[in-house]
Design an enzyme around this catalytic site. Structure first.
Site, PDB file in Angstrom:
ATOM      1  N   ASP A 113     -26.209 119.929  68.608  1.00 56.36           N
ATOM      2  CA  ASP A 113     -25.257 120.178  69.677  1.00 56.36           C
ATOM      3  C   ASP A 113     -25.919 120.825  70.892  1.00 56.36           C
ATOM      4  O   ASP A 113     -25.528 120.581  72.030  1.00 56.36           O
ATOM      5  CB  ASP A 113     -24.119 121.072  69.167  1.00 56.36           C
ATOM      6  N   SER A 128     -15.841 131.698  67.121  1.00 60.37           N
ATOM      7  CA  SER A 128     -16.442 132.859  66.469  1.00 60.37           C
ATOM      8  C   SER A 128     -15.881 134.165  67.011  1.00 60.37           C
ATOM      9  O   SER A 128     -15.844 135.177  66.303  1.00 60.37           O
ATOM     10  CB  SER A 128     -17.966 132.843  66.667  1.00 60.37           C
ATOM     11  N   GLU A 184     -18.438 126.173  77.417  1.00 62.95           N
ATOM     12  CA  GLU A 184     -17.828 127.400  77.904  1.00 62.95           C
ATOM     13  C   GLU A 184     -18.653 128.062  78.992  1.00 62.95           C
ATOM     14  O   GLU A 184     -19.852 127.805  79.139  1.00 62.95           O
ATOM     15  CB  GLU A 184     -17.623 128.403  76.763  1.00 62.95           C
ATOM     16  N   LYS A 218     -22.946 149.030  77.323  1.00 62.26           N
ATOM     17  CA  LYS A 218     -21.981 149.397  78.359  1.00 62.26           C
ATOM     18  C   LYS A 218     -20.971 148.271  78.546  1.00 62.26           C
ATOM     19  O   LYS A 218     -21.342 147.118  78.750  1.00 62.26           O
ATOM     20  CB  LYS A 218     -22.681 149.666  79.694  1.00 62.26           C
ATOM     21  N   ALA A 249     -16.809 126.332  69.237  1.00 61.88           N
ATOM     22  CA  ALA A 249     -18.135 126.938  69.315  1.00 61.88           C
ATOM     23  C   ALA A 249     -18.021 128.468  69.387  1.00 61.88           C
ATOM     24  O   ALA A 249     -17.360 129.089  68.561  1.00 61.88           O
ATOM     25  CB  ALA A 249     -18.887 126.356  70.513  1.00 61.88           C
TER      26      ALA A 249
END
Length: 306
Positions: free
Chosen positions: A76, A193, A148, A158, A189
């Site tokens: 992929d 997760s 994405e 931070k 993808a």
């Protein structure tokens, strides 16, 4: 579309390969030889052309009117790299040949002459997929994203402070490590997760998924129409952000001078070539490769594509 029909059109089939995998290179060599034996023109990407002993061309030169399809041999990650570098206008359709670990996008497992013959004669249909565009303050434009766009803190210890606007309306303000803006293709993808929802390929929508939001922050995953415009305002001027496009390219954003990161549906999409059976069996592919019952080999020394 049948790949065999390209022989009569005078066009070529593009070839791209993962270069840090001996298996991918071997399959690409065999596929190239097979196509040449069938009198089908081959247009290899420049970086694999020398290995094949053929003249090559860059991916951005492979427009669909001359190269209607490109076979991507790898996983992929190979597809994401290739998709990002194809022409913005009129890119060829992608045929994913899987030699990776999962291969959710690269679904064809072809590595023998019999499988090449079968693929050549199979009637393939195009599955059109949307992409996302991203720019900063209407100045810096980044490559379109098939999966994405990730906006994340430049310092892991931070948290960013951001406000997200959807079509000029405030969605939420708060602290988080980052936010994933994903297409339906990318919903299986990184977004998945991070706790996002799976979106079927036919869904015309964009999903926003926060990455490690502060517990009292109101950020939750949300699915919005694909026609929406997302604007991200960075509120901590001393903490820069990073924009990552499909995990392929990263850009540092100066929070002190940047006003808005704008993300919307790109006018340029990408097509995948699929069989009628695979096009109709998204959920079968999902169960086979991603969901809890799925079993896929994880190579001991697996590495991302270089």
């Amino acid at each position: 579309m049948r790949l065999a029909d390209i022989e009569n059109s005078g066009n070529a089939i593009g070839l791209a390969s993962r270069l840090d995998s001996s298996k991918a290179i071997s399959v690409t060599k065999d596929l190239s030889s097979f196509l040449c034996e069938k009198k089908i023109k081959v247009a290899p990407e420049s970086r694999i052309a020398n290995i094949l002993g053929m003249p090559g061309r860059s991916l951005h030169e492979m427009a669909a009117d001359q190269v209607p399809a490109i076979a991507c041999v790898g996983g992929d990650g190979t597809i994401l790299r290739v998709a990002q570098k194809l022409p913005f206008k009129n890119p060829p359709a992608i045929l994913g040949v899987n030699v990776g670990a999962v291969g959710f996008l690269a679904e064809f497992d072809v590595n023998t002459r019999d499988s090449f013959n079968q693929l050549l004669s199979t009637n393939l249909i195009e599955e059109r997929c949307m992409r996302l565009s991203c720019h900063v303050d209407n100045q810096d434009y980044y490559p379109p994203a098939l999966n994405e766009i990730l906006v994340i803190t430049s310092r892991p210890s931070k948290a960013l402070s951001i406000t997200i606007h959807v079509d000029k309306q405030v969605y939420s303000t708060g602290y988080l490590d980052g936010v994933i803006i994903t297409t339906p293709t990318g919903s299986t993808a990184y977004s998945l997760s991070a706790g996002g929802a799976i979106m079927a390929p036919e869904v015309d929508a964009i999903q926003l998924v926060p990455v490690c939001p502060f517990v009292r922050t109101g950020f939750k995953p949300i699915v919005i129409p694909a026609s929406s415009t997302i604007e991200i305002e960075l509120l901590r001027p001393k903490l820069n952000a990073i924009v990552a496009v499909d995990g392929q390219n990263e850009y540092t954003i100066n929070s002190a001078t940047t006003k808005r990161i704008t993300i919307r549906k790109s006018p340029s999409g990408i097509s995948f070539l699929r069989t009628q059976a695979s096009r109709a069996s998204f959920f079968s592919r999902l169960n086979k490769k991603l969901l809890p019952g799925a079993k896929f080999p994880v190579p001991k020394y697996d590495q991302p594509e270089e």
